[in-house]
Design a protein around this motif. Structure first.
Motif, PDB file in Angstrom:
ATOM      1  N   LEU A 173       2.227  -9.468  -5.527  1.00  0.00           N
ATOM      2  CA  LEU A 173       3.056  -8.776  -6.510  1.00  0.00           C
ATOM      3  C   LEU A 173       4.076  -9.672  -7.186  1.00  0.00           C
ATOM      4  N   GLU A 174       4.412  -9.292  -8.416  1.00  0.00           N
ATOM      5  CA  GLU A 174       5.503  -9.927  -9.129  1.00  0.00           C
ATOM      6  C   GLU A 174       6.805  -9.392  -8.560  1.00  0.00           C
TER       7      GLU A 174
ATOM      8  N   GLU B 264       4.262 -16.064   1.102  1.00  0.00           N
ATOM      9  CA  GLU B 264       3.334 -15.285   1.936  1.00  0.00           C
ATOM     10  C   GLU B 264       4.030 -14.714   3.160  1.00  0.00           C
ATOM     11  N   GLY B 265       3.537 -13.605   3.638  1.00  0.00           N
ATOM     12  CA  GLY B 265       4.024 -13.077   4.912  1.00  0.00           C
ATOM     13  C   GLY B 265       5.431 -12.506   4.825  1.00  0.00           C
TER      14      GLY B 265
ATOM     15  N   GLN C  35       3.820 -11.724  -1.287  1.00  0.00           N
ATOM     16  CA  GLN C  35       2.705 -11.100  -0.581  1.00  0.00           C
ATOM     17  C   GLN C  35       3.157 -10.886   0.858  1.00  0.00           C
ATOM     18  N   GLY C  36       2.863  -9.749   1.418  1.00  0.00           N
ATOM     19  CA  GLY C  36       3.235  -9.530   2.814  1.00  0.00           C
ATOM     20  C   GLY C  36       3.235  -8.062   3.185  1.00  0.00           C
TER      21      GLY C  36
ATOM     22  N   HIS D  67       5.496  -6.151   4.156  1.00  0.00           N
ATOM     23  CA  HIS D  67       6.590  -5.345   3.622  1.00  0.00           C
ATOM     24  C   HIS D  67       6.249  -4.776   2.239  1.00  0.00           C
ATOM     25  N   LEU D  68       5.493  -5.544   1.457  1.00  0.00           N
ATOM     26  CA  LEU D  68       5.136  -5.085   0.111  1.00  0.00           C
ATOM     27  C   LEU D  68       3.887  -4.227   0.142  1.00  0.00           C
ATOM     28  N   CYS D  69       2.894  -4.705   0.831  1.00  0.00           N
ATOM     29  CA  CYS D  69       1.659  -3.924   0.997  1.00  0.00           C
ATOM     30  C   CYS D  69       0.748  -4.602   2.006  1.00  0.00           C
ATOM     31  N   ARG D  70       0.194  -3.797   2.900  1.00  0.00           N
ATOM     32  CA  ARG D  70      -0.775  -4.327   3.872  1.00  0.00           C
ATOM     33  C   ARG D  70      -2.134  -4.535   3.191  1.00  0.00           C
TER      34      ARG D  70
END
Ligand code: C2E
Ligand code: CA
Ligand code: CA
Ligand code: CA
Length: 275
Positions: free
Chosen positions: A47-48, A232-233, A252-253, A255-258
């Motif tokens: 994600l941005e 990442e992560g 990416q991670g 917390h944002l989306c699995r």
């Protein structure tokens, strides 16, 4: 004393034996996993940070063996060792493109990243196989990203660099995965002409201590070289906030989306573009 030593040897032999038995079993079953429909992909959005907009998806391989999920960290090395990674790797690229197309519902498909093993890149035919695949699927090569880990730099292999360059000629983008954990330098990355650096999650994990200065330094140099950076992560809101504050664009991670199944992903993408 002697008895203990003897016992330990017995224990190690036994656990080694068990491990070899499992390896044999897994590699045997893995060799038929594609035909048995036991492999599938999940997709984790990238994600941005400012807008929350999904800019791409990373395809991650899953294997269900008799109801048990075997982790990629266990079966990918076996696939490499037992000569299965080339076939599986091409299947992954094909499926990732097909699913990206089906997510697009006629409009522009989302860009999709696939993980590629060094062994695949050491194959003279890799880039041309990818090219035929993309032509057959009519998939725009500029929407495909290939993630390679820094371990490719550990060996300076001619074929490997040729293949990477051939992929780039096709307009496929190259991402350096797990950045900071291996052997690469930013200059070798510039020579390679990589497009994206993914800062390894171990640095994000330490962002409140030693990680932050490293992340900042990598971001600064990467940006000055015209590379995009993915953190990442990202597992917590606090990490997300710090990363936003220092101007990290792509996150990416968990917390944002699995990583999501194709079906959940459709829902997720629909709801994230509604706002
Ligand atoms: P990777 O390429 O570094 O992928 C990221 C891994 O971190 C994925 O694990 C993902 O599920 C996980 N992850 C995502 N967000 C978070 C987070 O916030 N926290 C933590 N702790 N983990 C997070 P996964 O799916 O188990 O894959 C593990 C590794 O297996 C991948 O690491 C990649 O090296 C390899 N792999 C996965 N799929 C493929 C494939 O199709 N081909 C090849 N060659 N390797 C693959
Ligand atoms: Ca990756
Ligand atoms: Ca990674
Ligand atoms: Ca990795």
């Amino acid at each position: 004393q002697k008895r203990v030593e003897k016992g330990q040897v017995g224990y190690f032999n036994e656990s080694l034996r068990q491990r070899l038995i499992r390896e044999r079993l897994l590699s045997d079953r893995l060799s038929t996993a594609i035909e048995e429909n036991a492999l599938r992909l999940v997709f984790q959005p990238i994600l941005e940070s400012q807008t929350g907009k999904v800019t791409g998806l990373e395809a991650l391989l899953r294997w269900h063996l008799d109801g048990e999920e075997v982790a990629p960290v266990e079966f990918i090395p076996l696939a490499e060792q037992y000569g299965l990674i080339k076939t599986i790797g091409l299947w992954v690229i094909e499926q990732a493109c097909l699913q990206s197309i089906s997510l697009s519902k006629g409009s522009q498909p989302p860009s999709v990243s696939v993980n590629v093993s060094v062994i695949q890149l050491q194959d003279h035919n890799f880039a041309s196989q990818v090219q035929s695949l993309l032509t057959r699927l009519q998939f725009d090569p500029s929407l495909l990203l290939i993630e390679i880990t820094e371990s490719v730099f550990a060996t300076d292999q001619k074929t490997l660099l040729e293949q990477i360059q051939a992929l780039q000629k096709l307009n496929i983008k190259i991402s350096i995965d797990d950045f900071g954990t291996g052997y690469s330098s930013l200059s070798s990355m510039q020579n390679l002409g990589a497009d994206i650096i993914k800062i390894d999650k171990s640095f994000i994990n330490k962002i409140d201590s030693t990680g932050l200065s490293i992340i900042k330094a990598v971001m600064e140099i990467a940006h000055s070289m015209g590379l995009r950076v993915v953190a990442e992560g990202v597992e917590t809101a606090e990490q997300e906030k710090i990363l936003k504050d220092i101007g990290a664009h792509l996150l990416q991670g968990y917390h944002l989306c699995r990583p999501l199944e194709a079906e959940q992903l459709t829902e997720y993408l629909d709801s994230s573009t509604e706002q």
